[in-house]
Scaffold this motif. Structure first.
Motif, PDB file in Angstrom:
ATOM      1  N   ASN A 197      17.003  57.143  30.877  1.00  0.00           N
ATOM      2  CA  ASN A 197      18.348  56.584  31.121  1.00  0.00           C
ATOM      3  C   ASN A 197      18.928  57.100  32.435  1.00  0.00           C
ATOM      4  O   ASN A 197      20.127  57.381  32.544  1.00  0.00           O
ATOM      5  CB  ASN A 197      19.293  56.919  29.966  1.00  0.00           C
ATOM      6  N   GLY A 198      18.060  57.241  33.428  1.00  0.00           N
ATOM      7  CA  GLY A 198      18.508  57.680  34.744  1.00  0.00           C
ATOM      8  C   GLY A 198      18.657  59.176  34.911  1.00  0.00           C
ATOM      9  O   GLY A 198      18.995  59.644  36.005  1.00  0.00           O
ATOM     10  N   LYS A 199      18.389  59.953  33.841  1.00  0.00           N
ATOM     11  CA  LYS A 199      18.535  61.403  33.908  1.00  0.00           C
ATOM     12  C   LYS A 199      17.155  62.071  33.961  1.00  0.00           C
ATOM     13  O   LYS A 199      16.370  61.938  33.020  1.00  0.00           O
ATOM     14  CB  LYS A 199      19.310  61.924  32.688  1.00  0.00           C
ATOM     15  N   ASP A 213      14.397  53.438  30.431  1.00  0.00           N
ATOM     16  CA  ASP A 213      15.826  53.141  30.303  1.00  0.00           C
ATOM     17  C   ASP A 213      16.096  52.455  28.966  1.00  0.00           C
ATOM     18  O   ASP A 213      15.185  51.979  28.290  1.00  0.00           O
ATOM     19  CB  ASP A 213      16.292  52.244  31.453  1.00  0.00           C
ATOM     20  N   GLY A 214      17.378  52.435  28.591  1.00  0.00           N
ATOM     21  CA  GLY A 214      17.792  51.758  27.373  1.00  0.00           C
ATOM     22  C   GLY A 214      17.606  52.549  26.103  1.00  0.00           C
ATOM     23  O   GLY A 214      17.680  51.993  25.000  1.00  0.00           O
ATOM     24  N   ARG A 244       9.811  56.256  34.372  1.00  0.00           N
ATOM     25  CA  ARG A 244      11.220  55.937  34.135  1.00  0.00           C
ATOM     26  C   ARG A 244      11.337  55.108  32.850  1.00  0.00           C
ATOM     27  O   ARG A 244      10.656  54.097  32.695  1.00  0.00           O
ATOM     28  CB  ARG A 244      11.818  55.154  35.318  1.00  0.00           C
TER      29      ARG A 244
END
Length: 246
Positions: A157-159, A97-98, A95
Motif C-alpha cells: 500500500n505504498g509503504k 496495493d489494495g 509492490r
C-alpha cells in the motif's frame, strides 16, 4: 557466495607486510581478512577486532555506499592500506496495493511486542568475541529449495516494509537444521511474533547467523556448538506462509 581472493604485499624498508583479503566489497557482502598475528586493523580509522591468529572480518550494509579504507599495522610497524569502493547490489522489489490496512500495520499490542523482541535480538547481537570461530568457513544449514533471497523488499500500500535480510530455504516441517559454522548460542526463543522459533549464533567478532520460523529448538543459550551440530528443525512458526528456514 562468490569469493575473490586477493593477496596484497607492501614493501617498506626491506620488510614485507602481507595481508590476505577474501570476499567482495559489495552491498550485503563480507571481506574476510588474515594478517600477521599481533597486527592492528583499522576500518575508516576505527579499530576492529582481530583474533590471536590474525583473522578479522568486515561487513557491508544492504544499502551502503561510498568508500571504506582498511589499514593494517604489523607488530613490526609495516603498514598495509587499501581503499574499497562499495559496489551496488540489485534487489528484488515487489509492490502490492489494495491490502486491508490491518494486514499492513500491526495493532498497538503487536507493535509493543515486536519492539521488545527486536530489543532482545539487538542485545544478543551486541555480543563480541575476539576469536574467529567463522575461520573454518560456512556450510549450508539445511537442505531444500531456495525460496527467498537477501535484500528483497515489499512495498505494501505504498509503504516500504523492512528488507529481507536472510535467505529462505523451503523444506518439509521437521527438516534438520545444522550449525553452519562454530559459534556461541546467544539467543533462543520458542515463539517470537514475527520470526517464531528463533536462534542466534555468534561466530566471533560480531559476525552472527540467525535461524527463524523453527518448529523445534535443540540448543540452549550459552552453549557452544561446532559446525555440523544439529541445532533445530524447520517449521512455519511466527509469520510464515509455509515451512521454511529463514
Amino acid at each position: 557466495m562468490r569469493f575473490v581472493l586477493a593477496s596484497f604485499l607492501l614493501l617498506i624498508s626491506n620488510a614485507v607486510c602481507a595481508v590476505e583479503l577474501t570476499g567482495e566489497a559489495v552491498q550485503g557482502g563480507l571481506l574476510f581478512g588474515l594478517a600477521e598475528p599481533g597486527s592492528s586493523v583499522l576500518l575508516d580509522g576505527d579499530e576492529i577486532a582481530i583474533s590471536p591468529d590474525g583473522h578479522f572480518v568486515i561487513g557491508f550494509g544492504r544499502d551502503e555506499t561510498g568508500v571504506r579504507e582498511v589499514r593494517v599495522a604489523s607488530p613490526g610497524g609495516e603498514i598495509f592500506n587499501k581503499r574499497y569502493q562499495v559496489k551496488k547490489s540489485q534487489y528484488d522489489i515487489e509492490r502490492v496495493d489494495g491490502l486491508p490496512p490491518s494486514t499492513v500495520s500491526p495493532d498497538p499490542a503487536a507493535t509493543a511486542r515486536i519492539r521488545e523482541e527486536a530489543r532482545m535480538v539487538a542485545t544478543a547481537r551486541q555480543h563480541r568475541d575476539s576469536e574467529a570461530y567463522y575461520a573454518g568457513g560456512f556450510n549450508w544449514p539445511a537442505k531444500g529449495r531456495v525460496s527467498g533471497v537477501y535484500g528483497s523488499q515489499r512495498i505494501l500500500n505504498g509503504k516500504p516494509r523492512n528488507p529481507h535480510y536472510g535467505l529462505d530455504i523451503a523444506a518439509p516441517e521437521g527438516t534438520d537444521v545444522f550449525a553452519p559454522a562454530d559459534g556461541l548460542v546467544t539467543l533462543t526463543h520458542p515463539g517470537m511474533l514475527l520470526s517464531g522459533g528463533t536462534i542466534i549464533l555468534d561466530h566471533g567478532q560480531g559476525l552472527s547467523s540467525t535461524f527463524l520460523h523453527l518448529s523445534a529448538i535443540l540448543v540452549e543459550a550459552g552453549a557452544f556448538v561446532k559446525q555440523g551440530d544439529l541445532i533445530a528443525r524447520i517449521g512455519s512458526t511466527g509469520r510464515a506462509s509455509g515451512p521454511h528456514l529463514d
